[in-house]
Design a protein around this motif. Structure first.
Motif, PDB file in Angstrom:
ATOM      1  N   SER A   1     -14.784   9.255   5.297  1.00 29.61           N
ATOM      2  CA  SER A   1     -14.080  10.287   4.536  1.00 29.61           C
ATOM      3  C   SER A   1     -12.844  10.772   5.288  1.00 29.61           C
ATOM      4  O   SER A   1     -12.882  10.998   6.504  1.00 29.61           O
ATOM      5  CB  SER A   1     -15.012  11.467   4.263  1.00 29.61           C
ATOM      6  N   VAL A   2     -11.754  10.937   4.543  1.00 32.75           N
ATOM      7  CA  VAL A   2     -10.505  11.487   5.091  1.00 32.75           C
ATOM      8  C   VAL A   2     -10.167  12.714   4.246  1.00 32.75           C
ATOM      9  O   VAL A   2      -9.204  12.731   3.492  1.00 32.75           O
ATOM     10  CB  VAL A   2      -9.375  10.446   5.057  1.00 32.75           C
ATOM     11  N   ASP A   3     -11.004  13.732   4.360  1.00 28.18           N
ATOM     12  CA  ASP A   3     -10.890  14.917   3.511  1.00 28.18           C
ATOM     13  C   ASP A   3     -11.209  16.149   4.348  1.00 28.18           C
ATOM     14  O   ASP A   3     -12.333  16.303   4.839  1.00 28.18           O
ATOM     15  CB  ASP A   3     -11.842  14.813   2.323  1.00 28.18           C
TER      16      ASP A   3
ATOM     17  N   VAL B   1     -11.228   6.826   2.922  1.00 30.11           N
ATOM     18  CA  VAL B   1     -11.002   7.322   1.563  1.00 30.11           C
ATOM     19  C   VAL B   1     -10.757   8.828   1.589  1.00 30.11           C
ATOM     20  O   VAL B   1     -11.551   9.578   2.160  1.00 30.11           O
ATOM     21  CB  VAL B   1     -12.222   7.025   0.666  1.00 30.11           C
ATOM     22  N   GLY B   2      -9.661   9.267   0.967  1.00 27.80           N
ATOM     23  CA  GLY B   2      -9.445  10.703   0.877  1.00 27.80           C
ATOM     24  C   GLY B   2      -8.033  11.061   0.483  1.00 27.80           C
ATOM     25  O   GLY B   2      -7.207  10.205   0.158  1.00 27.80           O
TER      26      GLY B   2
ATOM     27  N   ILE C   1      -9.234  -0.661   5.517  1.00 22.10           N
ATOM     28  CA  ILE C   1      -8.684  -0.348   4.201  1.00 22.10           C
ATOM     29  C   ILE C   1      -8.490   1.160   4.099  1.00 22.10           C
ATOM     30  O   ILE C   1      -9.411   1.932   4.395  1.00 22.10           O
ATOM     31  CB  ILE C   1      -9.621  -0.838   3.082  1.00 22.10           C
ATOM     32  N   CYS C   2      -7.309   1.580   3.678  1.00 24.43           N
ATOM     33  CA  CYS C   2      -7.045   3.004   3.458  1.00 24.43           C
ATOM     34  C   CYS C   2      -6.818   3.222   1.963  1.00 24.43           C
ATOM     35  O   CYS C   2      -5.889   2.648   1.390  1.00 24.43           O
ATOM     36  CB  CYS C   2      -5.820   3.457   4.238  1.00 24.43           C
TER      37      CYS C   2
ATOM     38  N   PRO D   1      -3.059  -0.432   3.244  1.00 24.83           N
ATOM     39  CA  PRO D   1      -2.907   0.891   2.626  1.00 24.83           C
ATOM     40  C   PRO D   1      -2.736   0.807   1.103  1.00 24.83           C
ATOM     41  O   PRO D   1      -1.843   0.107   0.609  1.00 24.83           O
ATOM     42  CB  PRO D   1      -1.646   1.443   3.288  1.00 24.83           C
ATOM     43  N   LEU D   2      -3.581   1.514   0.383  1.00 26.49           N
ATOM     44  CA  LEU D   2      -3.559   1.534  -1.076  1.00 26.49           C
ATOM     45  C   LEU D   2      -3.443   2.974  -1.558  1.00 26.49           C
ATOM     46  O   LEU D   2      -3.934   3.895  -0.908  1.00 26.49           O
ATOM     47  CB  LEU D   2      -4.851   0.926  -1.646  1.00 26.49           C
TER      48      LEU D   2
END
Length: 314
Positions: A39-41, A104-105, A12-13, A199-200
């Motif tokens: 985390s995608v930050d 998530v990010g 899940i993105c 992808p959301l």
């Protein structure tokens, strides 16, 4: 669903601009689904940069642990290539335990690198970057932008004359390869993502409300001691404004405030303006993605809507 995808494990993105409520939704999803957060930050990778990056606090991380945060010191650099390696390793470990990676990010370049693979652009060269930084300071970045226009007009045309970070990178690539960045990018990327991606995107249907949230969050950061945090970072580490960590939104403005370039009111104005510009860039990235399921991040039942969609997609 395309043939073959159904046999891949899901991932899940959850994307969205700053202050869109991604962390809150992710924490709720972890309570309801067998998910682990990755985390995608690009700002959360730095240790001791907590308030200005809106890093999840200890209580949040206790209930919903986040991978890929607090990885490096603020004096170090972290690339999209390293993120992809780290994220794939974390996702493989999560999947091996029968759980679902929840990425998530808001660092859209990292999402792009993860999903599409990496191109043949060279790694950063500290010596070349230091030379370009020195020239940018002495000659001004518009002069280097003009130089870029001579050797790589395609890239220069889409960059503003004061976009120091991107001008530096484009000139660095040309110096290291002798080729314009666009030519290398068109060669294509390597490596596909071995997951069935869901992808959301959390997007504000009323931009004014997001702007209000951004202002409220920056005020909260100031109240929590953001200035003290930056002062402590400057005392603890050998930092300068050319480091990627100090290019994070808010930190450059706080640094300039501590140097006496302007007062606290102007710090607030500049910090909020910079954050709004970041959100605008993130929304531009999101509009370019054609496979997203978009949710209004201002909805009162946001987490419930996202949960229902994911359950139907799994």
């Amino acid at each position: 669903m395309p043939a073959g995808l159904s046999s891949l494990p899901p991932a899940i993105c959850l994307l969205g601009p700053t202050a869109s409520g991604k962390t809150g939704v992710a924490v709720e999803l972890v309570q309801r689904l067998p998910c682990d957060i990755v985390s995608v930050d690009s700002a959360l990778v730095y240790r001791d940069m907590d308030i200005g990056t809106a890093k999840p606090d200890a209580a949040t991380q206790a209930s919903a642990p986040h991978r890929l945060i607090d990885l490096i010191d603020p004096t170090e650099s972290y690339s999209a290539a390293r993120f992809r390696d780290d994220a794939l390793a974390a996702m493989a470990e999560i999947t091996a335990r029968g759980r679902i990676p929840l990425l998530v990010g808001g660092t859209m370049l990292y999402f792009k690198a993860l999903r599409e693979g990496l191109n043949a652009l060279p790694e950063a060269d500290p010596a070349v970057r230091a030379e370009l930084d020195a020239r940018g300071t002495a000659e001004g970045w518009p002069a280097l932008h003009a130089e870029l226009a001579e050797v790589d007009p395609e890239t220069a045309a889409r960059l503003k004359p004061n976009d120091s970070q991107r001008i530096q990178r484009a000139l660095e690539v040309y110096r290291l390869t002798g080729r314009p960045m666009g030519d290398i990018l068109r060669q294509g990327n390597e490596g596909s993502l071995p997951y069935r991606v869901i992808p959301l995107a959390l997007v504000p249907f009323d931009r004014a409300v997001l702007h209000r949230r951004i202002a409220e969050r920056f005020d909260a950061m100031l109240a929590q001691g953001f200035i003290d945090e930056v002062e402590g970072l400057r005392a603890r580490y050998e930092l300068n404004l050319n480091l990627p960590s100090m290019r994070c939104v808010g930190y450059r403005q706080a640094w300039q405030y501590l140097d006496g370039e302007f007062g606290r009111d102007e710090l607030r104005e500049k910090g909020i303006a910079a954050t709004r510009q970041l959100a605008k860039r993130q929304l531009t990235w999101l509009r370019s993605m054609d496979d997203l399921r978009v949710f209004d991040c201002l909805s009162s039942d946001l987490a419930g809507q996202v949960l229902g969609y994911i359950q139907g997609a799994l």
